[in-house]
Design a protein around this motif. Structure first.
Motif, PDB file in Angstrom:
ATOM      1  N   GLU A 133       0.835  -1.199   0.000  1.00 21.85           N
ATOM      2  CA  GLU A 133       0.000   0.000   0.000  1.00 21.85           C
ATOM      3  C   GLU A 133       0.871   1.251   0.000  1.00 21.85           C
ATOM      4  O   GLU A 133       2.009   1.219   0.485  1.00 21.85           O
ATOM      5  N   GLN A 150       0.511   5.763   0.481  1.00 19.03           N
ATOM      6  CA  GLN A 150      -0.264   6.964   0.756  1.00 19.03           C
ATOM      7  C   GLN A 150       0.687   8.150   0.805  1.00 19.03           C
ATOM      8  O   GLN A 150       1.839   8.004   1.228  1.00 19.03           O
ATOM      9  N   SER A 180      -5.047  10.733   2.206  1.00 15.15           N
ATOM     10  CA  SER A 180      -5.399   9.581   1.388  1.00 15.15           C
ATOM     11  C   SER A 180      -6.304   9.985   0.247  1.00 15.15           C
ATOM     12  O   SER A 180      -6.961   9.160  -0.344  1.00 15.15           O
ATOM     13  N   ALA A 191      -6.295   1.011   2.848  1.00 13.51           N
ATOM     14  CA  ALA A 191      -5.625   2.230   2.402  1.00 13.51           C
ATOM     15  C   ALA A 191      -6.543   3.093   1.556  1.00 13.51           C
ATOM     16  O   ALA A 191      -6.336   4.302   1.424  1.00 13.51           O
TER      17      ALA A 191
END
Length: 340
Positions: free
Chosen positions: A110, A112, A122, A266
């Motif tokens: 993931e 961000q 996000s 996420a």
């Protein structure tokens, strides 16, 4: 400079660990299941019952052997700084009506964005973005599934699991290519811990044409790591209903599933409702699937699935593809099955 780096690393830990890894979302495994929109808890009639609903062992074939793999890139065209996730899964399972064995391997990465003030976002790239928070999660799950019939219409079953899993976090550069960053996250070294876990399921048959199933994953909510790499596999529950019909040359199964719990990912919260159908033709030589699901939590979104199968003499090759505004469902996969 050292202060900035430390601040970014701390921010990365906060951002990527703010939501537990969704590496155990139901829809990550099962080519047939995903082709039906993720509506499989009350179907679960092949060896992937070891993932979807252990009680499906008693309703499936006398012998089922499945090799399954899939990739989920969410969203399909991720923004350069995320948020985005990449999942690679592989599974192998063997079942009989009373006993099953399985192995599943998952790697979920993931990303961000981080901002210069140490906060993460996000949603979109911000002017002060100075790095990308990366997290990778790896899981190796070994399972033994046991079922027990209670009368003629009720089956209870459980999967005892030995799970080796771990998490690693890092920072990626800005600007960067999202797929390259996700691949980089997937190459991070991480320490694995071993924990025992338990899934349980039930199937109730109301007639030869209708079944209702319920499946609960991670009854004990196993934990791995500590501090910045701590991860909890959250308890998940899903209920489903399936209706079967047809004759010897063609059959039709329709199904619907409903998540009873919500997962953090996420990409936001996920709680799915899915519905789909599977039709077999020419004495089960050719199969077609289609499905639809909607995310009733977080930012929401919908997804459409298609799938198909071909085979002969008990050997099948399956495939699926899922697309739509629900990024958590984007992906494709293939499998090979032996069933008789």
């Amino acid at each position: 400079m050292k202060t900035v780096v430390c601040g970014l690393l701390a921010a990365a830990v906060v951002v990527v660990c703010a939501s537990p890894a969704a590496a155990q979302m139901f829809e990550l495994v099962g080519t047939r299941a995903q082709g039906m929109g993720g509506a499989f808890v009350a179907v679960a009639d092949d060896a992937t019952a070891t993932w979807w609903n252990p009680a499906g062992l008693a309703t499936g074939q006398t012998f089922s052997l499945v090799w399954d793999m899939a990739e989920n890139l969410a969203p399909t065209n991720p923004p350069p700084q995320g948020p985005a996730s990449l999942g690679d899964t592989m599974g192998f399972a063997l079942t009989t009506p009373a006993l099953g064995f399985s192995y599943y391997r998952l790697r979920i990465s993931e990303m961000q964005p981080l901002s210069s003030n140490g906060a993460g976002t996000s949603v979109r790239q911000e002017e002060g973005a100075t790095g990308i928070g990366l997290r990778t999660f790896a899981l190796h799950q070994f399972g033994a599934t046991f079922g027990q019939s209670l009368g003629g219409n009720v089956v209870m079953a459980s999967t005892l699991k030995l799970i080796r899993a771990g998490t690693a976090v890092s920072i990626g550069p800005v600007p960067g290519n999202a797929r390259d960053l996700l691949d980089h996250a997937g190459e991070l070294e991480l320490g694995l811990e071993t924990q025992a876990a338990l899934d349980v399921g039930a199937m109730v048959t109301f007639s030869r044409q209708m079944r209702v199933g319920i499946s609960v994953k991670h009854l004990r909510e196993p934990e791995f790591g500590e501090g910045e790499t701590r991860m909890v596999l959250e308890r998940q529950a899903r209920v489903g209903v399936a209706v079967m019909g047809g004759g010897t040359t063609a059959t039709l199964t329709t199904a619907a599933d409903f998540d009873l719990t919500t997962l953090d990912t996420a990409l936001g919260e996920v709680r799915h409702i899915g519905a789909g159908a599977e039709a077999w033709f020419f004495q089960r030589l050719v199969g077609l699937r289609g499905g639809f699901s909607t995310n009733t939590a977080g930012a929401g979104g919908n997804a459409w699935s298609i799938g198909g199968s071909g085979g002969m003499r008990g050997f099948y090759v399956d495939g699926f593809m899922t697309l739509g505004s629900d990024a958590s469902r984007d992906g494709w996969g293939i499998s090979a099955r032996v069933a008789f």
